[in-house]
Design a protein around this motif. Structure first.
Motif, PDB file in Angstrom:
ATOM      1  N   VAL A   1      32.363 -51.543  65.112  1.00 34.50           N
ATOM      2  CA  VAL A   1      32.586 -51.578  66.558  1.00 34.50           C
ATOM      3  C   VAL A   1      31.291 -51.130  67.243  1.00 34.50           C
ATOM      4  O   VAL A   1      31.047 -49.929  67.410  1.00 34.50           O
ATOM      5  N   PRO A   2      30.429 -52.066  67.640  1.00 34.99           N
ATOM      6  CA  PRO A   2      29.139 -51.685  68.222  1.00 34.99           C
ATOM      7  C   PRO A   2      29.213 -51.438  69.723  1.00 34.99           C
ATOM      8  O   PRO A   2      30.066 -52.007  70.422  1.00 34.99           O
ATOM      9  N   ASN A   3      28.340 -50.566  70.214  1.00 37.70           N
ATOM     10  CA  ASN A   3      28.143 -50.404  71.653  1.00 37.70           C
ATOM     11  C   ASN A   3      26.743 -49.843  71.879  1.00 37.70           C
ATOM     12  O   ASN A   3      26.108 -49.334  70.961  1.00 37.70           O
ATOM     13  N   GLU A   4      26.280 -49.938  73.120  1.00 39.29           N
ATOM     14  CA  GLU A   4      24.941 -49.456  73.464  1.00 39.29           C
ATOM     15  C   GLU A   4      24.971 -48.117  74.187  1.00 39.29           C
ATOM     16  O   GLU A   4      23.944 -47.492  74.367  1.00 39.29           O
ATOM     17  N   THR A   5      26.155 -47.702  74.620  1.00 35.53           N
ATOM     18  CA  THR A   5      26.240 -46.512  75.459  1.00 35.53           C
ATOM     19  C   THR A   5      25.879 -45.248  74.695  1.00 35.53           C
ATOM     20  O   THR A   5      26.067 -45.154  73.483  1.00 35.53           O
ATOM     21  N   PHE A   6      25.355 -44.262  75.432  1.00 32.78           N
ATOM     22  CA  PHE A   6      25.080 -42.946  74.841  1.00 32.78           C
ATOM     23  C   PHE A   6      26.272 -42.009  75.029  1.00 32.78           C
ATOM     24  O   PHE A   6      26.244 -40.868  74.582  1.00 32.78           O
ATOM     25  N   ASP A   7      27.312 -42.504  75.720  1.00 34.85           N
ATOM     26  CA  ASP A   7      28.547 -41.736  75.871  1.00 34.85           C
ATOM     27  C   ASP A   7      29.421 -41.997  74.651  1.00 34.85           C
ATOM     28  O   ASP A   7      30.058 -43.045  74.526  1.00 34.85           O
ATOM     29  N   LEU A   8      29.421 -41.066  73.725  1.00 37.54           N
ATOM     30  CA  LEU A   8      30.189 -41.221  72.489  1.00 37.54           C
ATOM     31  C   LEU A   8      31.436 -40.349  72.514  1.00 37.54           C
ATOM     32  O   LEU A   8      31.833 -39.781  71.496  1.00 37.54           O
ATOM     33  N   SER A   9      32.053 -40.250  73.676  1.00 39.63           N
ATOM     34  CA  SER A   9      33.240 -39.405  73.811  1.00 39.63           C
ATOM     35  C   SER A   9      34.488 -40.072  73.247  1.00 39.63           C
ATOM     36  O   SER A   9      35.501 -39.405  73.020  1.00 39.63           O
ATOM     37  N   GLU A  10      34.427 -41.394  73.026  1.00 43.62           N
ATOM     38  CA  GLU A  10      35.586 -42.100  72.480  1.00 43.62           C
ATOM     39  C   GLU A  10      35.135 -43.372  71.784  1.00 43.62           C
ATOM     40  O   GLU A  10      34.030 -43.878  72.013  1.00 43.62           O
ATOM     41  N   LEU A  11      35.993 -43.869  70.911  1.00 46.40           N
ATOM     42  CA  LEU A  11      35.798 -45.168  70.278  1.00 46.40           C
ATOM     43  C   LEU A  11      36.779 -46.133  70.912  1.00 46.40           C
ATOM     44  O   LEU A  11      37.986 -45.891  70.923  1.00 46.40           O
ATOM     45  N   ARG A  12      36.268 -47.236  71.453  1.00 42.59           N
ATOM     46  CA  ARG A  12      37.108 -48.212  72.134  1.00 42.59           C
ATOM     47  C   ARG A  12      37.070 -49.516  71.335  1.00 42.59           C
ATOM     48  O   ARG A  12      36.011 -50.107  71.140  1.00 42.59           O
ATOM     49  N   VAL A  13      38.247 -49.965  70.883  1.00 44.52           N
ATOM     50  CA  VAL A  13      38.354 -51.108  69.980  1.00 44.52           C
ATOM     51  C   VAL A  13      39.173 -52.211  70.635  1.00 44.52           C
ATOM     52  O   VAL A  13      40.259 -51.956  71.166  1.00 44.52           O
ATOM     53  N   CYS A  14      38.674 -53.439  70.578  1.00 44.89           N
ATOM     54  CA  CYS A  14      39.414 -54.579  71.125  1.00 44.89           C
ATOM     55  C   CYS A  14      40.750 -54.743  70.400  1.00 44.89           C
ATOM     56  O   CYS A  14      40.840 -54.597  69.177  1.00 44.89           O
ATOM     57  N   GLN A  15      41.773 -55.075  71.158  1.00 42.22           N
ATOM     58  CA  GLN A  15      43.130 -55.180  70.616  1.00 42.22           C
ATOM     59  C   GLN A  15      43.228 -56.177  69.468  1.00 42.22           C
ATOM     60  O   GLN A  15      44.041 -55.999  68.554  1.00 42.22           O
ATOM     61  N   GLU A  16      42.417 -57.219  69.508  1.00 43.08           N
ATOM     62  CA  GLU A  16      42.471 -58.232  68.457  1.00 43.08           C
ATOM     63  C   GLU A  16      42.297 -57.630  67.071  1.00 43.08           C
ATOM     64  O   GLU A  16      42.966 -58.040  66.114  1.00 43.08           O
ATOM     65  N   TRP A  17      41.403 -56.634  66.945  1.00 42.01           N
ATOM     66  CA  TRP A  17      41.129 -56.029  65.643  1.00 42.01           C
ATOM     67  C   TRP A  17      42.196 -55.015  65.229  1.00 42.01           C
ATOM     68  O   TRP A  17      42.162 -54.501  64.110  1.00 42.01           O
ATOM     69  N   VAL A  18      43.136 -54.775  66.118  1.00 38.53           N
ATOM     70  CA  VAL A  18      44.194 -53.796  65.840  1.00 38.53           C
ATOM     71  C   VAL A  18      45.551 -54.462  65.678  1.00 38.53           C
ATOM     72  O   VAL A  18      46.321 -54.112  64.773  1.00 38.53           O
ATOM     73  N   ASP A  19      45.869 -55.458  66.526  1.00 39.17           N
ATOM     74  CA  ASP A  19      47.223 -56.000  66.596  1.00 39.17           C
ATOM     75  C   ASP A  19      47.382 -57.414  66.065  1.00 39.17           C
ATOM     76  O   ASP A  19      48.498 -57.943  66.071  1.00 39.17           O
ATOM     77  N   ILE A  20      46.311 -58.064  65.631  1.00 37.51           N
ATOM     78  CA  ILE A  20      46.468 -59.342  64.920  1.00 37.51           C
ATOM     79  C   ILE A  20      46.577 -59.014  63.431  1.00 37.51           C
ATOM     80  O   ILE A  20      45.641 -58.474  62.845  1.00 37.51           O
ATOM     81  N   PRO A  21      47.721 -59.284  62.813  1.00 40.31           N
ATOM     82  CA  PRO A  21      47.941 -58.828  61.431  1.00 40.31           C
ATOM     83  C   PRO A  21      46.841 -59.210  60.452  1.00 40.31           C
ATOM     84  O   PRO A  21      46.435 -58.387  59.618  1.00 40.31           O
ATOM     85  N   SER A  22      46.331 -60.437  60.520  1.00 42.66           N
ATOM     86  CA  SER A  22      45.329 -60.865  59.543  1.00 42.66           C
ATOM     87  C   SER A  22      43.931 -60.357  59.876  1.00 42.66           C
ATOM     88  O   SER A  22      43.012 -60.491  59.063  1.00 42.66           O
ATOM     89  N   TRP A  23      43.733 -59.773  61.061  1.00 42.67           N
ATOM     90  CA  TRP A  23      42.433 -59.234  61.446  1.00 42.67           C
ATOM     91  C   TRP A  23      42.332 -57.723  61.245  1.00 42.67           C
ATOM     92  O   TRP A  23      41.228 -57.191  61.128  1.00 42.67           O
TER      93      TRP A  23
END
Length: 386
Positions: free
Chosen positions: A92-114
């Protein structure tokens, strides 16, 4: 991994990896500068993190489903899946220097085969030429502890709930390999062919900059979980003509997209039974794709049969090694574009056999999906149109 010039130390728990100087990406392969830049960040992340996983975990670590189709993912959603044996990592890449949380697109969480087992937060600094793997969490944590934001369809986990020292990950996998990492996911509804085509037509317009947010989740997830529909949407957004027309392949050659995933056109010279005269020799064009299955190479062949006004198609699976058989238990299967079976759509090897084959008559522009069990390496569903 032994520290060298590719690893820079910031703090005891930081993992800093150099971006290889040869990392490159064709940003013209995307419909919009935003998706092109999203793909660029993902490519930088992948080029730095994959070699580390291959060295520190297993040399068998590889991109899922295959590197050749990554643009069709990155056009639509940020993130990359890597498989290590039966374990899946999501970068899960990002450019921000704010590392207070990890934000993940729903596709990688709720699509069973992904969905993955572990999600790695990766800060990308393209100017300085490095990435920082700053922490990880499991799929179960995302589902139980994560906050879901419906406005951008992401799950967010606070950094305080993540493990910052990624070296712990290797120890955890060695000591507790059976520890559950995934939460249960509800299956997505199966879309009809009409629903899918309507979505592809609407979302295939490049002026829709964020197609992942332009339809209800169940429709969107069901569409892109199907590899063939995901590829069709990607190609439509780029304005490409049909890339998987078997008739076009036979007449004018394999498209570049199809060549990239391994399709070839073979010209086989046939002769009359008892003659070798030039007049009686015929050329038959066959389409071929090699498949790696359980450490051996096989070949999927597609050959037109019959007369031009009553044509049908033969799908055939063979072992490429001379004299080698297809083991018992293998299956060759054809499905409709929306993954429905039809009469005589499957051939099963009950014992070792020389070949598996299916012969089928198809309507003009009809699409079919092929499947093989056991699953070939780097398999991604594709729709072949006739």
């Amino acid at each position: 991994m032994t520290p060298d010039t590719n690893i820079l130390s910031f703090a005891s728990t930081d993992l800093i990896l150099e971006i290889p100087p040869t990392t490159d990406l064709d940003r013209q392969a995307f419909s919009h500068p935003g998706s092109g830049y999203q793909a660029y960040l993902n490519q930088l992340c992948l080029s730095a993190v994959l070699p580390w996983l291959q060295e520190d975990f297993t040399s068998q670590a590889q991109v899922w489903p295959t590197t050749t189709v990554l643009p069709s993912f990155w056009e639509l959603v940020s993130g990359t899946a890597i498989t290590l044996d039966t374990t899946r990592f999501i970068l899960v890449p990002n450019e921000t220097f704010d590392l207070s949380e990890l934000r993940v697109c729903q596709e990688w969480v709720d699509i069973p085969s992904w969905a993955g087992d572990y999600y790695l937060g990766v800060q990308v600094d393209s100017d300085e030429g490095y990435v920082r793997v700053w922490g990880y969490c499991t799929h179960e944590q995302l589902k139980i502890q994560g906050n879901y934001d419906a406005s951008d369809r992401t799950y967010a986990v606070d950094a305080i709930d993540m493990i910052a020292d990624v070296s712990v990950l290797m120890v955890a996998r060695q000591i507790c390999p059976q520890e559950p990492t995934r939460s249960n996911i509800m299956a997505l509804p199966t879309l009809s062919q009409t629903q899918a085509q309507n979505l592809i037509t609407r979302l295939g317009k490049p002026e829709i900059i964020t197609p992942r947010l332009a339809s209800p989740w169940e429709l969107w997830g069901g569409l892109i979980e199907h590899g063939g529909w995901r590829q069709s949407l990607y190609e439509r957004r780029l304005g490409l003509p049909e890339q998987r027309s078997v008739l076009q392949w036979l007449q004018s050659g394999i498209s570049q997209v199809a060549q990239a995933i391994g399709w070839e056109r073979l010209n086989l010279e046939l002769s009359a039974a008892a003659s070798r005269s030039v007049e009686q020799r015929q050329t038959r064009v066959t389409l071929s794709r090699q498949l790696a299955i359980a450490g051996q190479l096989y070949e999927l062949l597609i050959t037109p049969q019959g007369e031009p006004d009553a044509q049908y198609w033969r799908f055939e699976l063979r072992n490429t090694a001379v004299g080698a058989a297809i083991p018992g238990g293998f299956k060759l299967r054809l499905l409709t574009e929306d993954l429905q079976p039809f009469p005589n759509n499957e051939d099963i090897a009950t014992t070792a056999v020389e070949q598996l084959y299916i012969e089928v008559a198809l309507e003009a522009k009809e699409g079919v999906v092929w499947e093989v069990e056991p699953l070939p390496e780097n398999y991604d569903r594709e729709i072949l149109r006739f």
